[in-house]
Design a protein around this motif. Sequence first.
Motif, PDB file in Angstrom:
ATOM      1  N   LEU A 149       0.826  -1.198   0.000  1.00 26.66           N
ATOM      2  CA  LEU A 149       0.000   0.000   0.000  1.00 26.66           C
ATOM      3  C   LEU A 149       0.866   1.255   0.000  1.00 26.66           C
ATOM      4  O   LEU A 149       0.666   2.169  -0.801  1.00 26.66           O
ATOM      5  CB  LEU A 149      -0.926  -0.020   1.220  1.00 26.66           C
ATOM      6  N   ILE A 198      -5.189  -0.969  -1.848  1.00 31.64           N
ATOM      7  CA  ILE A 198      -5.967  -0.731  -0.619  1.00 31.64           C
ATOM      8  C   ILE A 198      -6.795  -1.969  -0.277  1.00 31.64           C
ATOM      9  O   ILE A 198      -6.822  -2.420   0.883  1.00 31.64           O
ATOM     10  CB  ILE A 198      -6.878   0.509  -0.797  1.00 31.64           C
ATOM     11  N   GLN A 201      -4.421  -4.907   0.779  1.00 32.62           N
ATOM     12  CA  GLN A 201      -3.870  -4.678   2.115  1.00 32.62           C
ATOM     13  C   GLN A 201      -4.930  -4.910   3.181  1.00 32.62           C
ATOM     14  O   GLN A 201      -4.666  -5.497   4.230  1.00 32.62           O
ATOM     15  CB  GLN A 201      -3.340  -3.246   2.216  1.00 32.62           C
ATOM     16  N   ILE A 210     -13.206  -0.224   5.634  1.00 32.69           N
ATOM     17  CA  ILE A 210     -12.213   0.724   5.122  1.00 32.69           C
ATOM     18  C   ILE A 210     -12.863   2.103   5.102  1.00 32.69           C
ATOM     19  O   ILE A 210     -13.955   2.266   4.550  1.00 32.69           O
ATOM     20  CB  ILE A 210     -11.763   0.349   3.695  1.00 32.69           C
ATOM     21  N   LEU A 212     -12.295   6.094   3.964  1.00 29.50           N
ATOM     22  CA  LEU A 212     -11.511   7.093   3.237  1.00 29.50           C
ATOM     23  C   LEU A 212     -12.282   8.399   3.245  1.00 29.50           C
ATOM     24  O   LEU A 212     -13.421   8.460   2.769  1.00 29.50           O
ATOM     25  CB  LEU A 212     -11.261   6.632   1.790  1.00 29.50           C
ATOM     26  N   LEU A 221      -7.089   7.738   5.680  1.00 28.37           N
ATOM     27  CA  LEU A 221      -7.394   6.348   5.305  1.00 28.37           C
ATOM     28  C   LEU A 221      -7.245   5.506   6.559  1.00 28.37           C
ATOM     29  O   LEU A 221      -6.154   5.447   7.147  1.00 28.37           O
ATOM     30  CB  LEU A 221      -6.437   5.855   4.218  1.00 28.37           C
ATOM     31  N   ARG A 232      -3.727   4.430   8.286  1.00 27.80           N
ATOM     32  CA  ARG A 232      -2.802   3.852   7.320  1.00 27.80           C
ATOM     33  C   ARG A 232      -2.279   4.959   6.408  1.00 27.80           C
ATOM     34  O   ARG A 232      -2.805   6.069   6.400  1.00 27.80           O
ATOM     35  CB  ARG A 232      -3.489   2.756   6.496  1.00 27.80           C
ATOM     36  N   SER A 234      -2.000   7.465   3.781  1.00 22.54           N
ATOM     37  CA  SER A 234      -3.102   8.059   3.020  1.00 22.54           C
ATOM     38  C   SER A 234      -2.676   8.424   1.612  1.00 22.54           C
ATOM     39  O   SER A 234      -1.533   8.846   1.391  1.00 22.54           O
ATOM     40  CB  SER A 234      -3.615   9.319   3.724  1.00 22.54           C
TER      41      SER A 234
END
Length: 579
Positions: A149, A198, A201, A210, A212, A221, A232, A234
């Motif tokens: 990622l 994404i 991962q 997830i 965002l 993110l 995580r 971004s």
Amino acid sequence: MAKQLIDILKDSGKLSEENLKKAELHAKQNGNSLNESFIALGIISEEELTQAISKQLSVPYASKQNGILNPEKEQNLSKYVPEKFARENVILPLFVEDNTLAVALNDPSNVFLLDNLRMMSGLEIQPFIASKSQLFQALDVFYAKKDLLEEVISEEVKEADPDSMENLDEISNPDAKVDLDKEVTGAGAHYVKMVNAILRQAMQERVSDIHLELFDERVSLRFRIDGSLYERTSPAREAVGAIISRIKILSKLDIAEKRLPQDGSFAVKFQNRTVEFRVSVCPTVFGEKLVIRVLDKGSGDLNIDKLGFEPRQKKDFLDAAALPHGLIFLTGPTGSGKTTTLNAVLTSIKSPEYNFMTLEDPVEYKLSGISQVQVKPQIGLTFAAGLRSFLRQDPDVILVGEVRDSETAEACLKAALTGHLVLSTLHTNEAIGAVPRLIDMGIEPFLLASSLALVAAQRLVRMLCPYCKVPYVPSQDIIEQILRESGLSAKDKAAWTFFKASGCPKCSGTGYMGRRAIYEVYKVNESMRNTIYQTKDLLELKKAARSTGAWNLRASGWRKAVTGITTVDEVLSVTLENE
């Protein structure tokens, strides 16, 4: 060979003649192998079957539990078995010794595959047998690209040109599954790779959601792992619009509509299994927020023995589920695993002799041998309307995803009173809270008292990572609190084992790996029926329920803590003292 396996299972006490006949009938009706039917009906677990085949073929058994399904890190084993070959054939290299490569696979009798491995590696092959589910998990860990990622997101990216984004939609068939391993080139390829990274991962890290979203000065993110959100790496602000457009295209949503919320879904092919994603896009003051729910059936387990029931709780639940008619309600907040539990119960009691039907929103687990219906309120197919139709389909057992209103509650009650077993869920804080909630919905107390068979509640506690948990001794105050709230005896204290979370690369530094349910299960007896008939006062109802000797959520949680499954802090964080 099949007869030899059946004899091994019978000799070990895992298989009865009656269950063998059930499995043979199921295999014939569904076109399965006998082994697949054993697992589908819950007669024999996947691990038990794998161990029996190990005896049958005289091939050593490998698992996480016995420590063999743990590849040597220093031997560069991926050069002998490349990732693509390993994933396609579900085979894991373990170690090299004396010019021999040890590998774990699910079918050691596959001579063709073993010959290919021998030629590919130039070594002799020593096979071990392992279950498919454990092999998939071990492959994820061994071939994981933790920096994938970050590597893709850190590539230089320019603001997306709407005229050069045709590659964001390379799927001609709207029902096709996205292949994450497919090489993507051309205009817009970077954003496709970014989305793929994404998603990949997220699946490697056992993510359930997830997130965002855009803020005034930054992009966020986040991955939800075992119930908690973690930041995580971004993507650049300029890439967010293209990422959301790609997800919208996959989900068959309108990419031009940015003023209204939209919901959709799509599926991907990942490591020999299909993973489904539910997508929600919502406009905010800074731009659209994207949330993706990951429905990874390959990581789920509908084995009732692995959910977290204490022996008495499991017996009470299955006894109620074996009744010819009645109401069973499971309560808890959103995301507490209620659907998984009810589907596991259905899988345990499933039989070709009965007609099972479910009404869900959405259908999260596709169960063999069970008729499942997706609720569609926009065309009038509500829970209540679906239930009315179900009663003309000659069902024996009905699962209703959720009771949200009085109409659905009355339809459930009517079904139970007319000779059907009905399982459903409610959003209440505790199991007994289901009674006043249903009465408030307009259900007559005398009808509820006569039809209610069981009420239960559940929460999820994070399980300690087995690789980095640290033993410790809690304070005397905690010990006294456990004795006071759990019903455990002081003479058992010597056997208690407590651990704290630490954190390591295998658990992404969280200290936890996976979740386990804790339950309170109250099988309705005559005393409880009389109380339900006379009052809806919660304190009186609780008193009647506790008189059965069943444990509440806190007491069940303490039983997980004293055996080292979870931590004291985790139990205190998900339960209340008076629950």
